[in-house]
Design a protein around this motif. Structure first.
Motif, mmCIF file in Angstrom:
data_model
loop_
_atom_site.group_PDB
_atom_site.id
_atom_site.type_symbol
_atom_site.label_atom_id
_atom_site.label_comp_id
_atom_site.label_asym_id
_atom_site.label_seq_id
_atom_site.Cartn_x
_atom_site.Cartn_y
_atom_site.Cartn_z
ATOM 1 N N GLY A 8 0.825 -1.198 0.000
ATOM 2 C CA GLY A 8 0.000 0.000 0.000
ATOM 3 C C GLY A 8 0.863 1.253 0.000
ATOM 4 N N ALA A 9 0.322 2.340 -0.536
ATOM 5 C CA ALA A 9 1.069 3.592 -0.631
ATOM 6 C C ALA A 9 0.743 4.559 0.501
ATOM 7 N N ASN A 10 -0.156 4.209 1.394
ATOM 8 C CA ASN A 10 -0.563 5.077 2.491
ATOM 9 C C ASN A 10 0.369 4.830 3.682
ATOM 10 N N VAL A 11 1.573 5.456 3.647
ATOM 11 C CA VAL A 11 2.608 5.224 4.643
ATOM 12 C C VAL A 11 2.934 6.538 5.334
ATOM 13 N N GLN A 12 3.013 6.512 6.672
ATOM 14 C CA GLN A 12 3.368 7.685 7.462
ATOM 15 C C GLN A 12 4.764 7.470 8.043
ATOM 16 N N ILE A 13 5.620 8.503 7.940
ATOM 17 C CA ILE A 13 6.985 8.437 8.429
ATOM 18 C C ILE A 13 7.094 9.328 9.663
ATOM 19 N N SER A 14 7.748 8.806 10.739
ATOM 20 C CA SER A 14 7.899 9.591 11.964
ATOM 21 C C SER A 14 9.200 9.195 12.662
ATOM 22 N N PHE A 15 9.588 10.032 13.639
ATOM 23 C CA PHE A 15 10.757 9.749 14.467
ATOM 24 C C PHE A 15 10.280 9.224 15.810
ATOM 25 N N VAL A 16 10.891 8.118 16.267
ATOM 26 C CA VAL A 16 10.541 7.493 17.532
ATOM 27 C C VAL A 16 11.778 7.496 18.424
ATOM 28 N N GLU A 17 11.606 7.862 19.695
ATOM 29 C CA GLU A 17 12.716 7.875 20.638
ATOM 30 C C GLU A 17 13.084 6.442 20.999
ATOM 31 N N GLN A 18 14.346 6.084 20.729
ATOM 32 C CA GLN A 18 14.787 4.716 20.982
ATOM 33 C C GLN A 18 15.424 4.583 22.360
ATOM 34 N N LYS A 63 21.741 12.649 26.198
ATOM 35 C CA LYS A 63 21.584 12.567 24.751
ATOM 36 C C LYS A 63 20.467 11.576 24.440
ATOM 37 N N THR A 64 19.626 11.942 23.471
ATOM 38 C CA THR A 64 18.509 11.104 23.069
ATOM 39 C C THR A 64 18.750 10.579 21.662
ATOM 40 N N LYS A 65 18.526 9.276 21.471
ATOM 41 C CA LYS A 65 18.690 8.668 20.157
ATOM 42 C C LYS A 65 17.313 8.463 19.532
ATOM 43 N N ASN A 66 17.100 9.034 18.347
ATOM 44 C CA ASN A 66 15.843 8.905 17.619
ATOM 45 C C ASN A 66 16.028 7.997 16.408
ATOM 46 N N VAL A 67 14.992 7.228 16.083
ATOM 47 C CA VAL A 67 15.017 6.310 14.956
ATOM 48 C C VAL A 67 13.884 6.681 14.008
ATOM 49 N N LYS A 68 14.177 6.706 12.725
ATOM 50 C CA LYS A 68 13.175 7.013 11.708
ATOM 51 C C LYS A 68 12.399 5.743 11.380
ATOM 52 N N THR A 69 11.081 5.766 11.611
ATOM 53 C CA THR A 69 10.252 4.597 11.364
ATOM 54 C C THR A 69 9.110 4.958 10.416
ATOM 55 N N ALA A 70 8.618 3.956 9.730
ATOM 56 C CA ALA A 70 7.484 4.119 8.820
ATOM 57 C C ALA A 70 6.348 3.233 9.317
ATOM 58 N N LEU A 71 5.114 3.718 9.156
ATOM 59 C CA LEU A 71 3.932 2.995 9.594
ATOM 60 C C LEU A 71 2.917 2.978 8.462
ATOM 61 N N CYS A 72 2.506 1.775 8.075
ATOM 62 C CA CYS A 72 1.497 1.631 7.034
ATOM 63 C C CYS A 72 0.119 1.894 7.636
ATOM 64 N N GLN A 73 -0.619 2.816 7.042
ATOM 65 C CA GLN A 73 -1.946 3.165 7.546
ATOM 66 C C GLN A 73 -3.001 2.128 7.143
ATOM 67 N N GLY A 76 -1.078 -1.630 9.198
ATOM 68 C CA GLY A 76 -0.547 -1.434 10.544
ATOM 69 C C GLY A 76 0.887 -1.897 10.749
ATOM 70 N N LYS A 77 1.566 -2.351 9.706
ATOM 71 C CA LYS A 77 2.957 -2.803 9.844
ATOM 72 C C LYS A 77 3.857 -1.582 9.998
ATOM 73 N N ASP A 78 4.851 -1.707 10.897
ATOM 74 C CA ASP A 78 5.845 -0.643 11.057
ATOM 75 C C ASP A 78 7.236 -1.227 10.865
ATOM 76 N N TRP A 79 8.169 -0.410 10.373
ATOM 77 C CA TRP A 79 9.529 -0.841 10.109
ATOM 78 C C TRP A 79 10.461 0.344 10.219
ATOM 79 N N LYS A 80 11.741 0.031 10.485
ATOM 80 C CA LYS A 80 12.780 1.047 10.575
ATOM 81 C C LYS A 80 13.257 1.410 9.187
ATOM 82 N N MET A 81 13.513 2.698 9.014
ATOM 83 C CA MET A 81 14.025 3.161 7.717
ATOM 84 C C MET A 81 15.504 3.479 7.854
#
Length: 82
Positions: A8-18, A63-73, A76-81
């Motif tokens: 699917g093309a309905n994907v949201q990208i966000s930063f998550v605190e790791q 120091k905070t480490k952030n990870v770029k993740t994508a979430l399929c709308q 519901g699958k999420d993965w690291k980019m």
């Protein structure tokens, strides 16, 4: 960008605190002299000077480490980019 699960093309990208890491640094010579003088003054004033004169504790940096993740709308699958 497409979802690897449902394509699917309905994907949201966000930063998550790791995680976070805190580094502590000591008080040094000046801080140790301050704490010694504070102790001696507290003995002479029966602890009353401790109400005003605070202890040197050193510095802390976080120091905070952030990870770029994508979430399929769609599915519901999420993965690291990368």
């Amino acid at each position: 960008m497409n979802c690897p699960n449902c394509n699917g093309a309905n994907v949201q990208i966000s930063f998550v605190e790791q995680g976070t890491r805190t580094a502590s640094h000591g008080t040094g010579l000046g801080g140790n002299m301050n704490n010694t003088a504070r102790t001696m003054t507290a003995l002479g004033t029966l602890g009353m000077s401790n109400l005003v004169w605070k202890k040197s504790r050193g510095t802390h940096k976080t120091k905070t480490k952030n990870v770029k993740t994508a979430l399929c709308q769609d599915c519901g699958k999420d993965w690291k980019m990368k």
